[in-house]
Design a protein around this motif. Sequence first.
Motif, PDB file in Angstrom:
ATOM      1  N   PRO A  91       1.143  -1.514  -0.106  1.00  0.00           N
ATOM      2  CA  PRO A  91       0.016   0.090   0.365  1.00  0.00           C
ATOM      3  C   PRO A  91       0.903   1.131  -0.096  1.00  0.00           C
ATOM      4  CG  PRO A  91       0.102  -0.438   2.177  1.00  0.00           C
ATOM      5  CD  PRO A  91       0.809  -1.820   1.141  1.00  0.00           C
ATOM      6  N   SER A 147      -4.145  -2.016  -3.148  1.00  0.00           N
ATOM      7  CA  SER A 147      -6.108  -2.658  -2.500  1.00  0.00           C
ATOM      8  C   SER A 147      -7.196  -2.216  -3.132  1.00  0.00           C
ATOM      9  CB  SER A 147      -5.993  -2.271  -1.380  1.00  0.00           C
ATOM     10  OG  SER A 147      -5.899  -1.003  -0.944  1.00  0.00           O
ATOM     11  N   ARG A 199      -8.368   0.789  -1.988  1.00  0.00           N
ATOM     12  CA  ARG A 199      -9.311   1.203  -1.785  1.00  0.00           C
ATOM     13  C   ARG A 199      -9.481   2.995  -1.961  1.00  0.00           C
ATOM     14  NH1 ARG A 199      -8.111  -0.268   4.690  1.00  0.00           N
ATOM     15  NH2 ARG A 199     -10.239   1.483   5.683  1.00  0.00           N
ATOM     16  N   LEU A 237      -8.881  -8.501  -5.969  1.00  0.00           N
ATOM     17  CA  LEU A 237      -8.381  -8.887  -4.839  1.00  0.00           C
ATOM     18  C   LEU A 237      -8.727 -10.226  -4.769  1.00  0.00           C
ATOM     19  CD1 LEU A 237      -9.627  -5.355  -3.445  1.00  0.00           C
ATOM     20  CD2 LEU A 237      -7.242  -6.199  -4.648  1.00  0.00           C
ATOM     21  N   PRO A 239     -11.324  -4.142  -0.477  1.00  0.00           N
ATOM     22  CA  PRO A 239     -10.227  -3.804   0.307  1.00  0.00           C
ATOM     23  C   PRO A 239      -9.983  -3.761   0.766  1.00  0.00           C
ATOM     24  CG  PRO A 239     -11.674  -2.293  -1.298  1.00  0.00           C
ATOM     25  CD  PRO A 239     -12.444  -3.311  -1.217  1.00  0.00           C
ATOM     26  N   TYR A 286      -8.365  -7.167   1.922  1.00  0.00           N
ATOM     27  CA  TYR A 286      -7.539  -6.998   1.220  1.00  0.00           C
ATOM     28  C   TYR A 286      -6.104  -6.475   2.311  1.00  0.00           C
ATOM     29  CZ  TYR A 286      -4.159  -8.073  -2.659  1.00  0.00           C
ATOM     30  OH  TYR A 286      -2.949  -8.565  -3.070  1.00  0.00           O
ATOM     31  N   GLU A 287      -6.203  -5.104   2.411  1.00  0.00           N
ATOM     32  CA  GLU A 287      -5.394  -4.663   3.640  1.00  0.00           C
ATOM     33  C   GLU A 287      -5.155  -5.499   4.498  1.00  0.00           C
ATOM     34  OE1 GLU A 287      -6.446  -0.594   3.459  1.00  0.00           O
ATOM     35  OE2 GLU A 287      -5.184   0.143   2.079  1.00  0.00           O
TER      36      GLU A 287
END
Length: 381
Positions: free
Chosen positions: A222, A250, A252, A368, A373, A376-377
């Motif tokens: 990220p 991500s 996001r 992903l 998101p 995933y992070e």
Amino acid sequence: MMSGKRRKFDRDYKLSAVRLLESSEETLEQVSRGLGISSSMLRRWRNQIRQRGPESFSESGRTERSEVLRLRRENKDLRRQLEFLKKTLGFEAGVKRKYQAIVVQAGDYPTHEMCRLLGLSRSAYYRWRGYPESKRQEEDKRLLEAIREIHRFARETYGSPRMKAELHGRGHRCGRNRVARIMRENDIMAKTTARFRGLTKSGRKQPPAPNLLDRKFQVTAPNRVWVSDITYVPTAEGFLYLAVVLDLFSRRVVGWGMSSRLSPELVGTALQQALARRDTTPGLLHHSDQDILYSCGFYQRLLADHGIECSMSRKGNCYDNAVAESFFGSLKNELVAFERFASRDQAALKLFDWIEVFYNGMRRHSTLDYQSPVDYEKQIQ
């Protein structure tokens, strides 16, 4: 975590890829990289068309004889179905009479086919006969209940791939084909609509930054690459403009801004929100199109003050910012196309909910490995 499954390309994809190559000013290597395929594969497709024309790609690799055999089987099935329907003409209308017709013809035709032709549910027919439901039918009923719940949860946006992933996440083990069948039989489908047009504000602007991102959309951590873009949402009061910043790792949304007018403050708000919510790392790259709002002095100073390097798409090339374009496509197709906003405030509230609650925290993303998101992070924390 990407799947290792080999990608398959149909005839239309191959023809479109070659047409894109022939009409583009980019090199073969650049076009293939943008499509995510090897240059040798695109070169082979181009050579096949040059040598044998579009017919070099058959729809599914069938030979002429196999196509004839398929048509013969299909014709045989249609004759059998017509014969069955003729035999049922002597029965009176009504569900019970249709069930009786199936009993009479049970030795001549498959039960599932007779039910389908008469517009009946096979499970209802078996209940009428007094047969207990099979284990698979019972499992299908439980899956249907779960699918309907997820359909509401996902705001009617999931097709069978995301539906299967959500079912797996809730502990239901089933294949995609089974999920697709249950959804199809019960008229459960994702919202669909036409594509939308993007937004670019014209005007006098500074020379654009180079395209440093160069369509390298796969990022390993990220806060390495952020991408930005602007769109508009129609309301009864006029347009509401939306600017977003996405983390490419991500997908996001890490920052967003909304306004009744296009201004540097709109995109500045989105960037400043991202800076407040995320820890920037040395070498952070910010990518956008060549919109005047991104190239103006105000925005460029904001990037420089935080040590963020600027990258911009080539003029008129939306594929260079494909991730942001895709995000707005999802927003329009899953929310905006199905709403009629009475005011900008109403639209802003709906957008906030869709972005922060649904998209970031709940919506499963195919890139992903069908995780949201946020989830995933969490894997790297």
